[in-house]
Write a protein that holds these residues in place. Structure first.
Motif, PDB file in Angstrom:
ATOM      1  N   GLY A 149       0.812  -4.786  -7.207  1.00  0.00           N
ATOM      2  CA  GLY A 149       1.261  -4.084  -6.010  1.00  0.00           C
ATOM      3  C   GLY A 149       2.678  -3.574  -6.181  1.00  0.00           C
ATOM      4  N   GLY A 150       3.432  -3.655  -5.097  1.00  0.00           N
ATOM      5  CA  GLY A 150       4.796  -3.155  -5.133  1.00  0.00           C
ATOM      6  C   GLY A 150       5.661  -3.868  -6.147  1.00  0.00           C
ATOM      7  N   MET A 151       5.348  -5.126  -6.451  1.00  0.00           N
ATOM      8  CA  MET A 151       6.148  -5.822  -7.460  1.00  0.00           C
ATOM      9  C   MET A 151       5.788  -5.350  -8.864  1.00  0.00           C
ATOM     10  SD  MET A 151       8.388  -7.384  -5.793  1.00  0.00           S
ATOM     11  CE  MET A 151       9.216  -8.127  -7.216  1.00  0.00           C
TER      12      MET A 151
ATOM     13  N   LEU B  96      -4.095   3.240 -17.323  1.00  0.00           N
ATOM     14  CA  LEU B  96      -2.998   4.064 -17.830  1.00  0.00           C
ATOM     15  C   LEU B  96      -1.648   3.663 -17.228  1.00  0.00           C
ATOM     16  CD1 LEU B  96      -4.814   7.516 -18.024  1.00  0.00           C
ATOM     17  CD2 LEU B  96      -4.309   5.925 -19.882  1.00  0.00           C
ATOM     18  N   GLY B  97      -1.643   2.633 -16.389  1.00  0.00           N
ATOM     19  CA  GLY B  97      -0.368   2.098 -15.916  1.00  0.00           C
ATOM     20  C   GLY B  97       0.191   2.824 -14.706  1.00  0.00           C
ATOM     21  N   ILE B  98      -0.602   2.922 -13.652  1.00  0.00           N
ATOM     22  CA  ILE B  98      -0.156   3.651 -12.457  1.00  0.00           C
ATOM     23  C   ILE B  98       1.135   3.078 -11.891  1.00  0.00           C
ATOM     24  CG2 ILE B  98      -1.686   2.310 -10.939  1.00  0.00           C
ATOM     25  CD1 ILE B  98      -1.924   4.818  -9.173  1.00  0.00           C
ATOM     26  N   ASN B  99       1.346   1.770 -12.049  1.00  0.00           N
ATOM     27  CA  ASN B  99       2.603   1.189 -11.555  1.00  0.00           C
ATOM     28  C   ASN B  99       3.812   1.800 -12.263  1.00  0.00           C
ATOM     29  OD1 ASN B  99       1.532  -0.355 -13.831  1.00  0.00           O
ATOM     30  ND2 ASN B  99       3.346  -1.624 -13.607  1.00  0.00           N
ATOM     31  N   SER B 100       3.625   2.168 -13.540  1.00  0.00           N
ATOM     32  CA  SER B 100       4.724   2.807 -14.270  1.00  0.00           C
ATOM     33  C   SER B 100       4.955   4.233 -13.769  1.00  0.00           C
ATOM     34  CB  SER B 100       4.417   2.833 -15.767  1.00  0.00           C
ATOM     35  OG  SER B 100       4.412   1.519 -16.283  1.00  0.00           O
ATOM     36  N   TYR B 101       3.888   4.917 -13.400  1.00  0.00           N
ATOM     37  CA  TYR B 101       4.025   6.278 -12.875  1.00  0.00           C
ATOM     38  C   TYR B 101       4.723   6.245 -11.514  1.00  0.00           C
ATOM     39  CZ  TYR B 101       1.087   8.084 -16.639  1.00  0.00           C
ATOM     40  OH  TYR B 101       0.609   8.449 -17.883  1.00  0.00           O
ATOM     41  N   MET B 102       4.318   5.271 -10.691  1.00  0.00           N
ATOM     42  CA  MET B 102       4.969   5.109  -9.380  1.00  0.00           C
ATOM     43  C   MET B 102       6.444   4.743  -9.559  1.00  0.00           C
ATOM     44  SD  MET B 102       2.753   5.496  -6.902  1.00  0.00           S
ATOM     45  CE  MET B 102       1.118   5.131  -6.299  1.00  0.00           C
ATOM     46  N   SER B 129       0.927   2.001   2.184  1.00  0.00           N
ATOM     47  CA  SER B 129       1.366   1.108   1.098  1.00  0.00           C
ATOM     48  C   SER B 129       1.886   1.812  -0.148  1.00  0.00           C
ATOM     49  CB  SER B 129       0.244   0.133   0.745  1.00  0.00           C
ATOM     50  OG  SER B 129      -0.883   0.792   0.244  1.00  0.00           O
ATOM     51  N   GLY B 130       1.120   1.761  -1.226  1.00  0.00           N
ATOM     52  CA  GLY B 130       1.612   2.210  -2.526  1.00  0.00           C
ATOM     53  C   GLY B 130       2.027   3.667  -2.566  1.00  0.00           C
TER      54      GLY B 130
END
Lengths: 306, 274
Positions: A149-151, B96-102, B129-130
């Motif tokens: 998530g956000g973390m 593909l690492g969406i957290n890295s794109y965000m 949220s995201g």
């Protein structure tokens, strides 16, 4: 070898920081608890699931935090987030050498919905405040609950991400994706697929994690010390802050990733395309052997501040 | 409100915003008053529409637009128009690492802020949220239209995950800003700086004072157009670069603990809840 994964937040802190050096801010004896859980008949924790403070790490003055996966999966609520934000601000005030975040979190604590969402965004901004002050931020991910998530976003706001193979770093959990789009989209019961998609080795090969270590507190400690040294040496003064060059390099890396791997459906196909000789054997490699094998096959920059 | 209507109300002096696969980009002319020079009147605009799920491509497109603004128009303010159902829930994005794109998008916006670009967010339809955390919530200040829906997730899904009965959550959401969706609750908690009323009558004194150049526009359009345009001009003039959301949440009674806890940790003091 002492497992990082099997320790809680309060076991990790003394194992990572120099012995006896860590001083906790607003510890459990202050009994500052979540104001939102009682009305849901959910038990509170006297530290709200996070330890924050300062200590020595390899003799350097390093501020730090450890999220407790055993309390609500390490999820961020109002108090939990505020403790992180306060610690990050104090790291700037007191001129810390670095900040080390031992992250284990499902992201926003849904029991505190809106307050949790705002809190996570405040943590992100506070991390970037620390970097803008020239202080490096290191994130370690190796707990059983992963970093989601956000973390999962916040972790990638750090200068360096250290993971173990067992660590998982992503945004939406597999269960959330399966619930939204069906088991054929992402089978959350397929542990091997979950690991290949979110685990430390995949993140290391993609370039989203800069250091891969064994599940060992000593290895995490050594990696954190090395990462801080690499970012604070005389030649690297000011290297912690974001720069246009670094962001443009990251933009190019992320564009390349979509271009090269965007049509692939399976992480092992990505590894094969990267030149990994035996993708099916990756899961069997010990951390050191894996890192040696991966040299020359990783996407994105191997070193450097991103 | 659709983005075209919104854009015409925000920028009565004109804009060149275009939509491409739910991604919005362009620039608009702010109603900054007769004294403002031309450069100060131009605002870069990025955003999404159609409740877009934020996947890796659209996150990257927004980041690209932010970096281009920093390179080509130093100091130009950036307005992020938010309408998203949240992050895209696909295996491919996670692989593909969406957290890295965000995170990359968030870092680009944060970098722009620190380079002197005022960055404002505006939730004009929906924010979840995201999709929200690296757009409106990382701006200098975020605003919303009154009808905007802002939330982490729907109550049924929240009930399933938290194991708290949906009836109980629905009941709590009636008067607890923590659980209830909506702009008003995010305002109380400090997540929003202000709510921009698009209708005539609201902000009318400011509108009269600031929106001189287009006073001759058609009366029905200008009454509502000038309210949003003047709200934008006012926000651009007043926004502060420091994160004041905890203090706002405390002052407005929506978040009682955050400010006190962060201060206690930062200064080594005790927590004195508001």
């Amino acid at each position: 070898v002492s497992s990082y994964l099997e320790r809680g937040a309060r076991g990790r802190i003394p194992a990572i920081f120099d012995a006896g050096s860590f001083e906790e801010f607003l510890g459990p004896s202050a009994r500052v608890v979540s104001p939102h859980l009682a009305q849901l008949d959910v038990p509170v924790s006297f530290d709200d699931g996070v330890v924050v403070g300062r200590g020595l790490l390899g003799g350097q003055r390093v501020f730090g935090a450890a999220q407790e996966g055993g309390f609500m999966g390490g999820a961020v609520g109002e108090v939990h987030g505020a403790k992180l934000v306060g610690m990050l601000g104090r790291a700037i005030d007191e001129g810390a050498q670095a900040v080390l975040l031992l992250l284990e979190s499902g992201g926003v604590r849904l029991h505190e919905a809106n307050a949790g969402l705002i809190a996570v965004s405040e943590v992100m901004r506070a991390i970037l405040d620390v970097r803008a002050a020239g202080i490096p931020v290191i994130a370690a991910v190796g707990g059983a609950n992963g970093c989601f998530g956000g973390m999962g976003i916040a972790a990638r706001c750090a200068n360096t991400v250290i993971m173990s193979e067992e660590g998982r770093l992503a945004m939406s959990g597999p269960e959330v994706i399966e619930t939204a789009n069906g088991v054929e989209e992402f089978d959350s019961k397929d542990r091997a697929l979950v690991w290949r998609t979110t685990g430390g080795k995949h993140r290391y090969l993609l370039g989203d994690c800069q250091v891969l270590v064994a599940d060992d507190t000593g290895a995490f400690r050594a990696a954190a010390i090395a990462a801080i040294e690499a970012l604070t040496g005389a030649a690297r003064s000011g290297a912690a802050a974001l720069t246009l060059d670094a962001l443009q390099a990251e933009q190019a890396m992320l564009e390349r990733r979509i271009r090269d791997f965007g049509a692939l459906a399976e992480p092992m196909d990505i590894w094969r395309q990267l030149g990994v000789p035996d993708p099916a054997g990756v899961s069997m490699l010990e951390a050191d052997d894996f890192v040696a094998m991966a040299a020359g096959h990783r996407a994105g920059p191997v070193t450097g501040d991103r | 409100m659709d983005w075209q209507t919104l854009a015409s109300k925000l920028f009565p002096g004109g804009h060149d915003i275009v939509e491409h696969d739910s991604f919005l980009s362009g620039s608009g002319q702010v109603d900054a008053g007769a004294g403002a020079d031309a450069a100060a009147r131009t605002v870069a605009v990025i955003g999404t529409t159609g409740h877009a799920p934020i996947g890796i491509e659209i996150a990257l497109a927004q980041a690209q637009a932010v970096l281009r603004t920093v390179r080509e128009h130093p100091g130009r303010a950036i307005l992020i128009l938010v309408d998203t159902q949240g992050q895209r829930l696909r295996h491919r994005d996670e692989m593909l690492g969406i957290n890295s794109y965000m995170a990359h998008l968030g870092k680009c916006i944060d970098f722009a802020r620190r380079q002197g670009h005022t960055v404002l967010g505006l939730v004009y339809d929906q924010a979840l949220s995201g999709g929200f955390i690296t757009s409106g919530l990382i701006a200098d200040a975020c605003f919303a239209l009154p009808q905007a829906t802002i939330r982490v997730m729907g109550l049924p899904a929240m009930a399933r995950i938290t194991k708290v009965p949906e009836d109980r959550l629905t009941e709590l959401a009636m008067d607890n800003p923590v659980f209830a969706p909506g702009a008003e609750n995010y305002l109380r908690m400090g997540g929003l700086q202000a709510i921009w009323e698009p209708g005539p009558g609201v902000e009318s004194t400011d509108a009269a004072a600031i929106s001189l150049p287009d006073a001759s526009a058609s009366s029905s359009a200008s009454a509502s157009a000038s309210a949003l345009a003047s709200a934008l001009a006012k926000a651009l003039a007043q926004v502060e670069p420091t994160d004041r959301r905890m203090a706002l949440g405390e002052a407005r009674g929506g978040r009682h603990m955050a400010q006190a806890v962060a201060q206690a940790v930062r200064t080594g003091g005790d927590v004195r809840p508001a």
